[in-house]
Design a protein around this motif. Structure first.
Motif, PDB file in Angstrom:
ATOM      1  N   GLU A 191     -10.129  -5.854  15.564  1.00  0.00           N
ATOM      2  CA  GLU A 191      -8.770  -4.922  15.283  1.00  0.00           C
ATOM      3  C   GLU A 191      -8.869  -4.183  14.312  1.00  0.00           C
ATOM      4  N   GLN A 192      -9.330  -4.685  12.753  1.00  0.00           N
ATOM      5  CA  GLN A 192      -8.565  -4.430  12.002  1.00  0.00           C
ATOM      6  C   GLN A 192      -7.522  -4.655  11.244  1.00  0.00           C
ATOM      7  N   GLY A 193      -6.599  -4.806  12.382  1.00  0.00           N
ATOM      8  CA  GLY A 193      -5.260  -4.717  12.348  1.00  0.00           C
ATOM      9  C   GLY A 193      -4.657  -6.468  12.316  1.00  0.00           C
ATOM     10  N   PRO A 194      -3.521  -5.986  12.229  1.00  0.00           N
ATOM     11  CA  PRO A 194      -1.861  -7.256  13.531  1.00  0.00           C
ATOM     12  C   PRO A 194      -1.716  -7.144  14.429  1.00  0.00           C
ATOM     13  N   VAL A 195      -1.925  -6.294  14.658  1.00  0.00           N
ATOM     14  CA  VAL A 195      -1.004  -5.982  16.288  1.00  0.00           C
ATOM     15  C   VAL A 195      -1.248  -6.905  17.343  1.00  0.00           C
ATOM     16  N   SER A 198      -0.008 -10.186  16.058  1.00  0.00           N
ATOM     17  CA  SER A 198       1.491 -10.253  16.201  1.00  0.00           C
ATOM     18  C   SER A 198       2.125 -10.830  18.065  1.00  0.00           C
ATOM     19  N   ALA A 252       7.769   7.705   8.578  1.00  0.00           N
ATOM     20  CA  ALA A 252       6.374   7.567   8.837  1.00  0.00           C
ATOM     21  C   ALA A 252       7.873   5.976  10.248  1.00  0.00           C
ATOM     22  N   VAL A 259       1.395   6.340  11.626  1.00  0.00           N
ATOM     23  CA  VAL A 259       1.511   5.778  10.121  1.00  0.00           C
ATOM     24  C   VAL A 259       1.197   6.761   8.428  1.00  0.00           C
ATOM     25  N   ALA A 260       1.663   6.489   7.465  1.00  0.00           N
ATOM     26  CA  ALA A 260       1.489   7.500   6.221  1.00  0.00           C
ATOM     27  C   ALA A 260       1.349   6.042   5.311  1.00  0.00           C
ATOM     28  N   THR A 261       0.263   6.611   4.408  1.00  0.00           N
ATOM     29  CA  THR A 261      -0.165   5.520   3.270  1.00  0.00           C
ATOM     30  C   THR A 261      -0.165   6.512   2.087  1.00  0.00           C
ATOM     31  N   ASP A 284      -2.597   9.791   3.102  1.00  0.00           N
ATOM     32  CA  ASP A 284      -2.791   9.624   4.493  1.00  0.00           C
ATOM     33  C   ASP A 284      -2.253   8.826   5.311  1.00  0.00           C
ATOM     34  N   ARG A 286      -2.392   9.289   9.820  1.00  0.00           N
ATOM     35  CA  ARG A 286      -2.938   8.848  11.093  1.00  0.00           C
ATOM     36  C   ARG A 286      -1.871   8.776  12.099  1.00  0.00           C
ATOM     37  N   SER A 352      -6.417   2.978  18.111  1.00  0.00           N
ATOM     38  CA  SER A 352      -7.684   2.520  17.104  1.00  0.00           C
ATOM     39  C   SER A 352      -7.128   3.550  15.238  1.00  0.00           C
ATOM     40  N   GLY A 353      -6.536   2.985  14.616  1.00  0.00           N
ATOM     41  CA  GLY A 353      -5.936   3.579  13.017  1.00  0.00           C
ATOM     42  C   GLY A 353      -6.798   3.999  12.379  1.00  0.00           C
ATOM     43  N   ALA A 354      -8.499   2.737  12.658  1.00  0.00           N
ATOM     44  CA  ALA A 354      -9.407   2.977  11.742  1.00  0.00           C
ATOM     45  C   ALA A 354     -10.307   3.680  12.775  1.00  0.00           C
TER      46      ALA A 354
ATOM     47  N   HIS B 225      -5.191  -2.572   6.109  1.00  0.00           N
ATOM     48  CA  HIS B 225      -5.943  -1.369   6.055  1.00  0.00           C
ATOM     49  C   HIS B 225      -4.637  -0.112   6.465  1.00  0.00           C
ATOM     50  N   GLY B 227      -5.120   2.137   8.238  1.00  0.00           N
ATOM     51  CA  GLY B 227      -4.370   3.009   9.666  1.00  0.00           C
ATOM     52  C   GLY B 227      -4.464   2.321  10.475  1.00  0.00           C
ATOM     53  N   THR B 228      -4.560   0.884  10.347  1.00  0.00           N
ATOM     54  CA  THR B 228      -4.362  -0.029  11.737  1.00  0.00           C
ATOM     55  C   THR B 228      -3.618  -1.189  11.464  1.00  0.00           C
ATOM     56  N   MET B 231       3.399   0.695  10.690  1.00  0.00           N
ATOM     57  CA  MET B 231       4.540   0.596   9.674  1.00  0.00           C
ATOM     58  C   MET B 231       5.605  -0.911   9.258  1.00  0.00           C
TER      59      MET B 231
END
Lengths: 413, 413
Positions: A191-195, A198, A252, A259-261, A284, A286, A352-354, B225, B227-228, B231
């Motif tokens: 996933e490259q993320g924490p969803v 969680s 965001a 998402v805004a970074t 950035d 997305r 997918s944000g990536a 990341h 993107g992933t 917020m």
């Protein structure tokens, strides 16, 4: 006995991920870049494992590793399933590799159980996704999908060597398949993320891959002596940029799944005793829907202009990247979600944000993605980790999906 | 004829500032650092001008240029008046130099008119104020005031040469005068800020030199990341730092004459597609009263801690510098203000946000400062500029001041 055999296959998958993780161009960490010596060793190693699972193995003109199992007879369609074998610098061993080795394990299991498929399957190990060597991503999947352009072939690496020289080809190759011969492309990826973590779930399906816009914001104020310029007479570029950082964050936060970074910032002259006269800020943005991303960008630009005007600052907003969102195939994703529910009970739907190879392959075939939970959402790091139990869950999902697709396919015929 | 003669003296002062501005260690811009070849040439040149005005010239152990005119007979006190002859890199030609050449012009005028003073005067050209060569400021005035410490002598420049080696001395020199023999120290300096310009006035007196505290704030969040990471799951170190930048700005704005500046910022890893996990921010806080500065620091620290705690960020606040405020002498400043009013009508009272040699000399004698308007508030820059008319105004003020002090002094006797 299917369960026990798959548990064994999952353990073998774990050992293979570990072995492949040692195939590196660096002595100290894991790094494999487009057409490097380690990439050649990786293709040889993964090619052996493909053959062991009954696949016919070849490399295409851009170095993609392709393992194919013919099935379904003449005129049968092809299911593509894979990911990339290159890595970022000092990488973890799951990003990309999991999506190549897992389908090999799945096809090995189907073969062991004598399952006959009504379609051919190609397992793809793309030669380039991370954009490390040529600062341009997706060279592998672009080559496969016939999307490499003349400009891509002219790209040069840090040593001045061009893509064309590396590949020894004169023109970009055409697509590997006609679109109508393909059932679709499925990619398994961390996933490259924490969803997922969680929610306490091992896997989930991807509904869309977010579009992405990057911009470079230059804030121009007036440098001044930190001790002698009263607050009321300042035009502080950093204060303006800081206001935007918070405005983008707040916007965001209230517009999920946006998402805004703002990841990079530089203040000039950058001395403790000088008021910043100039600040460069990256942005950035997305969103899984292009309309959502575009609306957000318009609003963020208006916010930035408002801040600049209120503070008497100059603002230069330059867009440096703009990629549209990719929607995953509703049919393929529904089938994949059915398998996820069959294996783990519930099926979360993520965006997918990536970016992924699926973005490029979507030009050639309908795509679907299975995300696998990674510890702490961490990726692009040596500590990147997918638990043995989650690997097994993902493997069960993919086996079930291929069998499910096979059943659907037969019903259709 | 006094007026015409002073206009001529002001023009000569302008030519001398220009000539001295060409005495540089660099070919392209103006740079003179502690005991550099250009500093030796500058001392020789300014020494000639001092002799021309009737001063006896010497250099002390740390390279300060001292021009002295004896007057008032045995037991007479001494008035000190001067500034520094070193510069920052790529400097303007007024910062420091104006405060050395202007009193030479003033004393030349008094001599031409045969004015007898009841006190001696020393014009001081300090050898080091900017802290360029040894990253430590005030070496010249510290040497003159007997405030150099053993640690100062051990400082080394970029080539590893120590202050002790440069000076060829074994111990730090004692003070040039006993405090009771001094009338005071007066320093003429460009404002280095925009206040005089905004009020449309050429000169003003300084009531106090602000105290100054610097701190380094390290904000620790969690890189992720771009993107992933949704917020709501972020711990963005840059967003926390941005909130503090604005909080510090707002607090200082509502607590004039406090100034607070965040001039340097660095975000790690600093990539457009990664949420900043760590941000280092500089903080510079100045106030003419120590109580005001200390209260502000306590409040800013509390604000920073509140932001960090609300955002789940780590905060490391490290104080790197802390200098107390210096109050100018009420008597000397009143006399100087009387001269300013006599020459330009009104006399604004400013606080100095920048440090000056007067900070160090205040340990030896009461101090007063005359600020001169500089174009756009600009300093430490080749475009630094004081108009000919403002130079002449400042010169008239200083001549009037010395005559005024003389009259006061005679009344007291």
């Amino acid at each position: 006995m299917k369960g026990d055999a798959l548990a064994g296959a999952a353990r073998l998958l774990g050992r293979r991920l570990e072995e492949l993780g040692r195939v590196s161009d660096d002595r100290d960490g894991l790094t494999r870049t487009f057409h490097s010596p380690a990439m050649r060793r990786a293709n040889a190693l993964v090619g052996r494992w493909m053959r062991g699972a009954g696949l016919a193995v070849r490399e295409d003109a851009v170095g993609n590793l392709i393992g194919r199992i013919e099935a379904g007879g003449r005129g049968a369609k092809t299911l593509l399933i894979g990911s990339h074998l290159d890595t970022v610098r000092d990488a973890g061993r799951f990003d990309g590799a999991l999506g190549v080795l897992l389908p090999i394990a799945a096809l090995g299991d189907l073969r062991r159980r004598g399952v006959d498929l009504p379609f051919a399957v190609e397992v793809l190990g793309f030669s380039e996704e991370e954009g490390v060597r040529f600062s341009s991503a997706y060279l592998g999947s672009k080559g496969y999908a016939g999307r490499l352009r003349a400009a891509d072939l002219k790209l040069r690496d840090a040593k001045g060597i061009s893509v064309r020289q590396v590949l020894g080809i004169r023109a970009a190759p055409g697509p590997a398949h006609r679109a109508r011969s393909l059932l679709g492309y499925v990619e398994v990826h961390i996933e490259q993320g924490p969803v997922l973590e969680s929610r306490g779930l091992a896997t989930g399906v991807v509904s869309a891959i977010a579009g992405q816009t990057r911009a470079r914001l230059l804030w121009r104020g007036r440098a001044g002596h930190a001790g002698t310029t009263p607050m009321a007479m300042r035009r502080d570029a950093l204060a303006g940029a800081a206001e935007f950082v918070l405005a983008a964050e707040a916007f965001a936060r209230s517009h999920s799944p946006l998402v805004a970074t703002t990841g990079a910032i530089a203040a000039l002259p950058g001395a403790a005793n000088v008021i910043p006269g100039e600040v460069v800020l990256s942005l950035d943005v997305r969103h899984p829907r292009d309309t959502g991303r575009r609306a957000a960008l318009a609003r963020l630009l208006a916010l930035a202009r408002g801040i600049a005007s209120r503070r008497g600052l100059g603002l230069d907003w330059r867009q440096t990247q703009d990629d549209g969102a990719v929607a995953c195939s509703t049919d393929l994703t529904a089938l994949l979600a059915r398998s996820v529910r069959a294996v783990q009970g519930r099926c979360p739907e993520l965006t997918s944000g990536a970016g992924h190879d699926a973005v490029v392959i979507s030009n050639l075939a309908p795509v679907a993605m299975l995300f696998v939970r990674c510890r702490g959402g961490l990726s692009h790091h040596p500590a990147e980790h997918v638990s043995p139990r989650d690997r097994e869950t993902a493997l069960r999902v993919v086996v079930d999906f291929i069998e499910g697709l096979s059943a659907t396919h037969e019903r259709r015929i």
